[in-house]
Scaffold this motif. Structure first.
Motif, mmCIF file in Angstrom:
data_model
loop_
_atom_site.group_PDB
_atom_site.id
_atom_site.type_symbol
_atom_site.label_atom_id
_atom_site.label_comp_id
_atom_site.label_asym_id
_atom_site.label_seq_id
_atom_site.Cartn_x
_atom_site.Cartn_y
_atom_site.Cartn_z
ATOM 1 N N ILE A 176 24.805 49.129 23.655
ATOM 2 C CA ILE A 176 23.282 48.934 23.516
ATOM 3 C C ILE A 176 22.853 50.290 23.321
ATOM 4 O O ILE A 176 23.018 51.047 24.330
ATOM 5 N N LYS A 177 21.950 50.712 22.238
ATOM 6 C CA LYS A 177 21.378 52.083 22.201
ATOM 7 C C LYS A 177 20.379 52.030 23.191
ATOM 8 O O LYS A 177 18.842 52.315 22.590
ATOM 9 N N THR A 178 20.432 52.201 24.296
ATOM 10 C CA THR A 178 19.011 52.221 25.489
ATOM 11 C C THR A 178 18.665 53.767 25.399
ATOM 12 O O THR A 178 19.785 54.670 25.343
ATOM 13 N N ASP A 211 18.875 46.945 12.022
ATOM 14 C CA ASP A 211 19.840 45.964 12.410
ATOM 15 C C ASP A 211 20.145 46.306 13.803
ATOM 16 O O ASP A 211 20.248 45.254 14.334
ATOM 17 N N ARG A 212 20.778 47.301 13.940
ATOM 18 C CA ARG A 212 21.071 47.984 15.287
ATOM 19 C C ARG A 212 20.048 47.621 16.239
ATOM 20 O O ARG A 212 20.295 47.396 17.324
ATOM 21 N N LEU A 213 18.973 48.188 15.967
ATOM 22 C CA LEU A 213 17.625 48.082 16.646
ATOM 23 C C LEU A 213 17.438 46.736 17.261
ATOM 24 O O LEU A 213 17.163 46.343 18.526
ATOM 25 N N ARG A 264 28.392 51.436 18.420
ATOM 26 C CA ARG A 264 28.937 51.352 17.017
ATOM 27 C C ARG A 264 27.928 52.249 15.983
ATOM 28 O O ARG A 264 26.786 51.742 15.589
ATOM 29 N N GLY A 265 28.414 53.194 15.926
ATOM 30 C CA GLY A 265 27.779 54.405 15.004
ATOM 31 C C GLY A 265 27.552 54.055 13.545
ATOM 32 O O GLY A 265 28.284 53.516 13.009
ATOM 33 N N ILE A 266 26.256 54.137 13.035
ATOM 34 C CA ILE A 266 26.149 53.905 11.553
ATOM 35 C C ILE A 266 26.770 54.766 10.935
ATOM 36 O O ILE A 266 27.600 54.548 9.879
ATOM 37 N N THR A 267 26.815 56.247 11.154
ATOM 38 C CA THR A 267 27.522 57.062 10.544
ATOM 39 C C THR A 267 28.929 56.856 10.490
ATOM 40 O O THR A 267 29.678 57.052 9.489
ATOM 41 N N ARG A 268 29.509 56.475 11.810
ATOM 42 C CA ARG A 268 30.840 56.098 11.704
ATOM 43 C C ARG A 268 31.078 55.080 10.654
ATOM 44 O O ARG A 268 32.404 54.803 9.979
ATOM 45 N N VAL A 270 14.767 50.983 24.268
ATOM 46 C CA VAL A 270 15.863 51.342 22.963
ATOM 47 C C VAL A 270 15.416 52.358 21.976
ATOM 48 O O VAL A 270 14.107 52.378 21.851
ATOM 49 N N TYR A 271 16.352 52.737 21.314
ATOM 50 C CA TYR A 271 15.811 53.687 20.449
ATOM 51 C C TYR A 271 16.893 53.763 19.006
ATOM 52 O O TYR A 271 17.834 53.301 19.336
ATOM 53 N N GLU A 272 16.426 54.405 18.127
ATOM 54 C CA GLU A 272 17.105 54.861 17.002
ATOM 55 C C GLU A 272 16.804 55.876 16.493
ATOM 56 O O GLU A 272 15.732 56.448 16.438
ATOM 57 N N THR A 327 36.612 58.041 24.542
ATOM 58 C CA THR A 327 35.866 57.191 24.183
ATOM 59 C C THR A 327 34.860 57.528 22.889
ATOM 60 O O THR A 327 35.004 57.216 21.793
ATOM 61 N N GLU A 328 33.821 58.431 23.419
ATOM 62 C CA GLU A 328 33.187 58.893 22.130
ATOM 63 C C GLU A 328 32.444 60.289 22.679
ATOM 64 O O GLU A 328 32.524 60.543 23.761
ATOM 65 N N GLY A 329 31.551 60.913 21.689
ATOM 66 C CA GLY A 329 30.908 62.004 22.518
ATOM 67 C C GLY A 329 29.617 61.639 23.138
ATOM 68 O O GLY A 329 29.017 60.390 23.199
ATOM 69 N N GLY A 330 28.572 62.436 23.669
ATOM 70 C CA GLY A 330 27.601 62.266 24.461
ATOM 71 C C GLY A 330 26.516 61.582 23.378
ATOM 72 O O GLY A 330 25.549 60.910 23.993
ATOM 73 N N SER A 331 26.523 62.082 22.093
ATOM 74 C CA SER A 331 25.710 61.505 21.172
ATOM 75 C C SER A 331 26.304 61.336 19.974
ATOM 76 O O SER A 331 25.342 61.498 18.950
ATOM 77 N N THR A 332 27.563 61.204 19.749
ATOM 78 C CA THR A 332 28.290 61.176 18.456
ATOM 79 C C THR A 332 29.536 60.279 18.716
ATOM 80 O O THR A 332 29.886 60.011 19.611
ATOM 81 N N ASN A 333 30.012 59.720 17.519
ATOM 82 C CA ASN A 333 31.240 59.148 17.702
ATOM 83 C C ASN A 333 32.436 60.218 17.457
ATOM 84 O O ASN A 333 32.313 61.215 16.815
ATOM 85 N N ALA A 334 33.579 60.116 18.152
ATOM 86 C CA ALA A 334 34.829 60.946 18.071
ATOM 87 C C ALA A 334 35.981 60.566 17.133
ATOM 88 O O ALA A 334 36.279 59.466 16.921
ATOM 89 N N THR A 372 30.728 62.210 14.457
ATOM 90 C CA THR A 372 29.872 61.745 13.457
ATOM 91 C C THR A 372 28.543 61.318 14.284
ATOM 92 O O THR A 372 28.539 60.467 15.239
ATOM 93 N N ALA A 373 27.404 61.445 13.579
ATOM 94 C CA ALA A 373 26.055 60.761 13.988
ATOM 95 C C ALA A 373 25.117 61.153 13.178
ATOM 96 O O ALA A 373 25.157 61.940 12.433
ATOM 97 N N ALA A 374 23.734 60.361 13.160
ATOM 98 C CA ALA A 374 22.599 60.763 12.322
ATOM 99 C C ALA A 374 22.331 61.950 12.315
ATOM 100 O O ALA A 374 21.760 62.415 11.572
ATOM 101 N N THR A 375 22.295 62.726 13.519
ATOM 102 C CA THR A 375 21.927 64.161 13.897
ATOM 103 C C THR A 375 22.750 65.264 13.187
ATOM 104 O O THR A 375 22.340 66.059 13.022
HETATM 105 N N1 PDD Z 1 22.902 59.356 18.906
HETATM 106 N N2 PDD Z 1 27.502 57.589 20.208
HETATM 107 C C1 PDD Z 1 26.392 57.930 21.035
HETATM 108 C C2 PDD Z 1 26.585 58.091 22.473
HETATM 109 C C3 PDD Z 1 25.074 58.187 20.440
HETATM 110 O O1 PDD Z 1 23.999 58.269 21.093
HETATM 111 C C4 PDD Z 1 25.043 58.229 19.031
HETATM 112 C C5 PDD Z 1 23.861 58.528 18.134
HETATM 113 C C6 PDD Z 1 26.305 57.929 18.274
HETATM 114 C C7 PDD Z 1 26.338 57.863 16.544
HETATM 115 O O2 PDD Z 1 25.677 56.635 16.194
HETATM 116 P P1 PDD Z 1 24.778 56.683 14.679
HETATM 117 O O3 PDD Z 1 26.052 57.567 13.767
HETATM 118 O O4 PDD Z 1 24.420 55.745 14.458
HETATM 119 O O5 PDD Z 1 23.767 57.954 14.955
HETATM 120 C C8 PDD Z 1 27.396 57.359 19.021
HETATM 121 C C9 PDD Z 1 21.694 59.821 18.613
HETATM 122 C C10 PDD Z 1 21.547 60.437 16.966
HETATM 123 C C11 PDD Z 1 20.985 60.377 19.445
HETATM 124 O O6 PDD Z 1 20.910 60.256 20.744
HETATM 125 O O7 PDD Z 1 20.401 61.553 19.073
#
Ligand code: PDD
Length: 281
Positions: free
Chosen positions: A146-148, A49-51, A206-210, A30-32, A179-186, A243-246
């Motif tokens: 799960i953030k795998t 917490d999410r980790l 469950r995105g933290i940025t969201r 898993v990762y953050e 549903t959501e983005g490849g690495s973001t919430n929509a 939205t995403a941390a990135t």
């Molecule tokens: N991605 N949905 C997915 C599928 C994600 O991979 C991410 C984060 C998010 C947004 O979560 P948060 O707001 O907690 O970053 C939603 C990270 C940034 C990545 O894989 O680079």
């Protein structure tokens, strides 16, 4: 650059894990990703917490105490002199001879922490322009909560987006809902000005940025609905963003071949982006 690998700070160029690491062989980890903003690690508590939750769902232990992980994360950020950037934390089930069954109890989980600087100017320029997203059939496993590190479907969806002129993929389920983005919430903003994003317990991470943006929306007294929205509804929306941390809050100005609103970043998305760091820890 410096990375942290299983107890040691090493040159990033030399940072490596064993070939029998379960992250490498099975994506068993898993990762953050946390944003670093003006030297601060944004919402580290929520990310850890999410980790903790991700580790728990997969029955992987903490590689060291949570306090120690927090210390290492701060060290890696400091040693790389990152003021604005990203920190990456990865924990896997550890190194053991390849076997699908969990390794023996005495195998310690692996941990890697890296950090890098990013350009706030480049991010602002991108946000001023907005991004295009490209829809893609939802094809991930049901445990996307799960953030795998098992991100192959995300890699393929995002690469497809790139090859069609987009910066993000939007997964669409069999009923036509995003549903959501490849690495973001929509997110979308309807013609009536209502913010809409999919409920966290319905096939998304469950995105933290969201979560921070939802709090900001409440504080600002904006109207919002946590409900699924369809791709069709997105086409007709006044605004869209991810939205995403990135990327914090990144305006979406095109979905597939459809222009969103007037084709420029919307005022709601822009305002939420501007206010974002006032709402974070
Ligand atoms: N991605 N949905 C997915 C599928 C994600 O991979 C991410 C984060 C998010 C947004 O979560 P948060 O707001 O907690 O970053 C939603 C990270 C940034 C990545 O894989 O680079």
């Amino acid at each position: 650059r410096i990375a942290y690998v299983n107890g040691q700070y090493v040159r990033h160029a030399d940072a490596a894990v064993h070939v029998e690491d379960r992250g490498y062989q099975f994506a068993d980890g898993v990762y953050e990703v946390c944003e670093i903003w003006q030297g601060r690690i944004v919402d580290m508590t929520r990310h850890l917490d999410r980790l903790d939750r991700s580790l728990g769902e997969l029955r992987i232990g903490w590689p060291m105490t949570r306090a120690a992980v927090e210390f290492v994360v701060r060290q890696v950020v400091r040693r790389n002199k990152v003021r604005n950037g990203l920190v990456y934390i990865q924990v896997t089930r550890g190194v053991s001879r390849r076997d699908h069954f969990f390794p023996p109890e005495d195998v310690a989980p692996s941990i890697v922490v890296t950090a890098r600087s990013t350009s706030p100017e480049a991010a602002s320029a991108q946000a001023a322009q907005g991004i295009a997203v490209v829809s893609y059939p939802e094809n991930r496993w049901p445990r996307v909560d799960i953030k795998t590190v098992a991100l192959l479907p995300n890699v393929l969806a995002k690469q497809n987006a790139k090859e069609h002129g987009g910066k993000e993929a939007w997964y669409v389920d069999t009923t036509g809902f995003v549903t959501e983005g490849g690495s973001t919430n929509a997110w979308i903003v309807t013609k009536e000005g209502t913010l809409v994003t999919r409920p966290a317990e319905s096939g998304i991470l469950r995105g933290i940025t969201r979560a921070v943006v939802l709090e900001l929306i409440e504080k600002e007294g904006l109207t919002f609905e946590e409900r699924p929205f369809s791709l069709q509804e997105a086409f007709e929306a006044k605004e869209a963003f991810v939205t995403a941390a990135t990327s914090i809050v990144m305006p979406v100005v095109r979905v597939d071949d459809r222009m969103i609103g007037n084709g420029h970043p919307g005022s709601v998305a822009t305002r939420l982006r501007d206010l974002f760091h006032t709402a974070t820890d």
